[in-house]
Write a protein that holds these residues in place. Structure first.
Motif, PDB file in Angstrom:
ATOM      1  N   HIS A 173      -7.578  -8.845   8.976  1.00  0.00           N
ATOM      2  CA  HIS A 173      -7.113  -7.488   8.723  1.00  0.00           C
ATOM      3  C   HIS A 173      -7.056  -7.196   7.226  1.00  0.00           C
ATOM      4  O   HIS A 173      -6.764  -6.089   6.840  1.00  0.00           O
ATOM      5  N   MET A 203       1.138   4.308  -2.645  1.00  0.00           N
ATOM      6  CA  MET A 203       1.062   5.727  -2.302  1.00  0.00           C
ATOM      7  C   MET A 203       2.232   6.488  -2.929  1.00  0.00           C
ATOM      8  O   MET A 203       2.076   7.619  -3.392  1.00  0.00           O
ATOM      9  N   TRP A 244      -3.031   2.045   9.725  1.00  0.00           N
ATOM     10  CA  TRP A 244      -1.851   2.580   9.025  1.00  0.00           C
ATOM     11  C   TRP A 244      -2.118   2.782   7.551  1.00  0.00           C
ATOM     12  O   TRP A 244      -1.525   3.652   6.921  1.00  0.00           O
ATOM     13  N   ASN A 245      -3.007   1.990   6.957  1.00  0.00           N
ATOM     14  CA  ASN A 245      -3.379   2.230   5.560  1.00  0.00           C
ATOM     15  C   ASN A 245      -3.963   3.626   5.411  1.00  0.00           C
ATOM     16  O   ASN A 245      -3.598   4.373   4.506  1.00  0.00           O
ATOM     17  N   TRP A 263       0.841  -1.210   0.000  1.00  0.00           N
ATOM     18  CA  TRP A 263       0.000   0.000   0.000  1.00  0.00           C
ATOM     19  C   TRP A 263       0.872   1.255   0.000  1.00  0.00           C
ATOM     20  O   TRP A 263       0.599   2.212  -0.727  1.00  0.00           O
ATOM     21  N   HIS A 275     -11.434  -9.043   1.850  1.00  0.00           N
ATOM     22  CA  HIS A 275     -11.360  -9.170   0.392  1.00  0.00           C
ATOM     23  C   HIS A 275     -12.655  -8.756  -0.267  1.00  0.00           C
ATOM     24  O   HIS A 275     -12.824  -8.953  -1.447  1.00  0.00           O
ATOM     25  N   MET A 328     -10.758   0.292   1.511  1.00  0.00           N
ATOM     26  CA  MET A 328     -10.178   1.199   2.494  1.00  0.00           C
ATOM     27  C   MET A 328     -11.156   1.403   3.643  1.00  0.00           C
ATOM     28  O   MET A 328     -12.341   1.584   3.432  1.00  0.00           O
ATOM     29  N   GLY A 340      -1.309   6.334   5.815  1.00  0.00           N
ATOM     30  CA  GLY A 340      -0.517   6.492   4.593  1.00  0.00           C
ATOM     31  C   GLY A 340      -1.275   7.260   3.543  1.00  0.00           C
ATOM     32  O   GLY A 340      -0.730   8.132   2.861  1.00  0.00           O
ATOM     33  N   LEU A 341      -2.571   6.941   3.431  1.00  0.00           N
ATOM     34  CA  LEU A 341      -3.403   7.609   2.423  1.00  0.00           C
ATOM     35  C   LEU A 341      -3.533   9.101   2.731  1.00  0.00           C
ATOM     36  O   LEU A 341      -3.368   9.942   1.844  1.00  0.00           O
ATOM     37  N   LEU A 360     -10.760  -1.128  -3.245  1.00  0.00           N
ATOM     38  CA  LEU A 360      -9.515  -1.205  -2.471  1.00  0.00           C
ATOM     39  C   LEU A 360      -9.784  -1.465  -0.987  1.00  0.00           C
ATOM     40  O   LEU A 360      -8.857  -1.584  -0.197  1.00  0.00           O
ATOM     41  N   GLU A 394      -5.039  -2.787   8.712  1.00  0.00           N
ATOM     42  CA  GLU A 394      -3.636  -2.692   9.171  1.00  0.00           C
ATOM     43  C   GLU A 394      -3.526  -1.764  10.376  1.00  0.00           C
ATOM     44  O   GLU A 394      -2.597  -0.956  10.477  1.00  0.00           O
TER      45      GLU A 394
END
Lengths: 210, 123
Positions: free
Chosen positions: B18, A39, B86-87, A35, B21, B78, B90-91, B76, B83
């Motif tokens: 975590h 990014m 943390w995903n 991921w 799908h 989201m 990051g985004l 995706l 995680e």
């Protein structure tokens, strides 16, 4: 034995690290790492979009987007990428159920949609170049070919990756390593569709507006 | 290859909650929303429905933003929990950088262009 001792110690001494064992299997953090790669890829595209945003109207007395773009072709192309996204989703659902043959068939369909997308894009590029709208013609066309071409290159590598994984799965089956790889490619593929939303909106649709 | 668990039972018994799908319903919903959110901007531009370029640009950008959210959520997967959050971190970080890169480049280069106009000497 040693582990039990360590745990007994951990109970008395404050621990400043994760003592849990839940990520002991390989690739526990692969999805997060991938991921973060996506990014960083997003930043590459942000720079290319910014370049296009700055240079996109510098036609150097050459053709503009309104002269060049065929929106019907772009609409077909967008549909190809969107179809490939949902078929990849169906492949992942088949993988969750452990249906390997069904998954492989959906992956083939995904690959064919991806190939159709690339073929249409290459046809469009060839058409533009034949009309003299080459990347050398103007700053607009330089930034256009760089942005759309980079996306097309990503799709190309996605297709190579898809083919390799289909061979992997056919040889070794749906082992955990292959599941992990397929999930990474799933993120990559859907991410490319997200970038394409930006491309067809900012480059094609807004390029045709006066 | 990484050892014995590769040959373990085919359906992940290692509690991979975590990494959701998605479901058939989720993918189909996302797909249908995407089709609508793609078709409307193309229709607006190809048939010049609104008759005003600036208004059309704003509307199709809003559709693009909505469709990006749809793809993030339905394709995706989201959410704020994957995680351990943390995903999403990051985004958000990436979106801040993207906004700075885009807005900064356009702002600086727009002013550079208007200050380098040939009729500068008349100022």
């Amino acid at each position: 034995m040693a582990k039990a001792k360590a745990q007994a110690q951990a109970a008395s001494v404050p621990a400043f690290y994760v003592t849990g064992d839940d990520h002991a299997h390989s690739g526990g953090s692969t999805m997060l790492g991938f991921w973060l790669y996506l990014m960083s890829d997003c930043l590459i595209f942000a720079v290319l979009f910014a370049t296009y945003g700055v240079l996109g109207r510098n036609y150097a007395a050459g053709p503009s987007g309104a002269d060049l773009f065929d929106l019907r072709l772009v609409a077909v192309n967008t549909a190809m990428l969107l179809f490939s996204s949902i078929t990849y989703g169906f492949a992942m659902l088949a993988m969750d159920k452990g249906k390997q043959a069904l998954m492989q068939r959906w992956l083939v369909v995904t690959g064919l949609f991806g190939l159709a997308f690339l073929a249409i894009e290459l046809y469009e590029f060839a058409h533009l170049i034949r009309e003299g709208a080459t990347p050398m013609r103007s700053a607009f066309l330089s930034s256009f070919f760089t942005l759309v071409g980079t996306h097309g290159l990503h799709v190309t590598f996605g297709l190579i990756w898809l083919t390799v994984l289909m061979v992997q799965v056919s040889k070794r089956g749906l082992i955990e390593a292959n599941r992990r790889r397929l999930l990474c490619l799933s993120m990559f593929w859907h991410f490319l569709d997200v970038i394409w939303i930006g491309v067809f909106t900012f480059v094609y649709l807004m390029g045709v507006l006066k | 290859m990484s050892g014995s668990h590769d040959q373990a039972e085919p359906h992940g018994a290692h509690g991979d909650d975590h990494a959701p799908h998605g479901s058939l319903r989720g993918y189909v919903t996302g797909f249908l929303l995407s089709v609508v959110l793609t078709a409307i901007p193309f229709w607006l531009v190809m048939n010049d429905i609104l008759g005003n370029a600036t208004l059309t640009a704003i509307v199709i950008m809003a559709f693009a933003a909505a469709q990006i959210v749809v793809h993030m959520v339905y394709f995706l997967h989201m959410n704020g929990r994957s995680e351990g959050g943390w995903n999403m971190m990051g985004l958000i970080f990436t979106l801040v950088i993207v906004a700075i890169v885009l807005a900064g480049s356009l702002w600086v280069m727009f002013h550079l262009n208007s200050n380098m106009m040939p009729d500068m000497h008349r100022m």
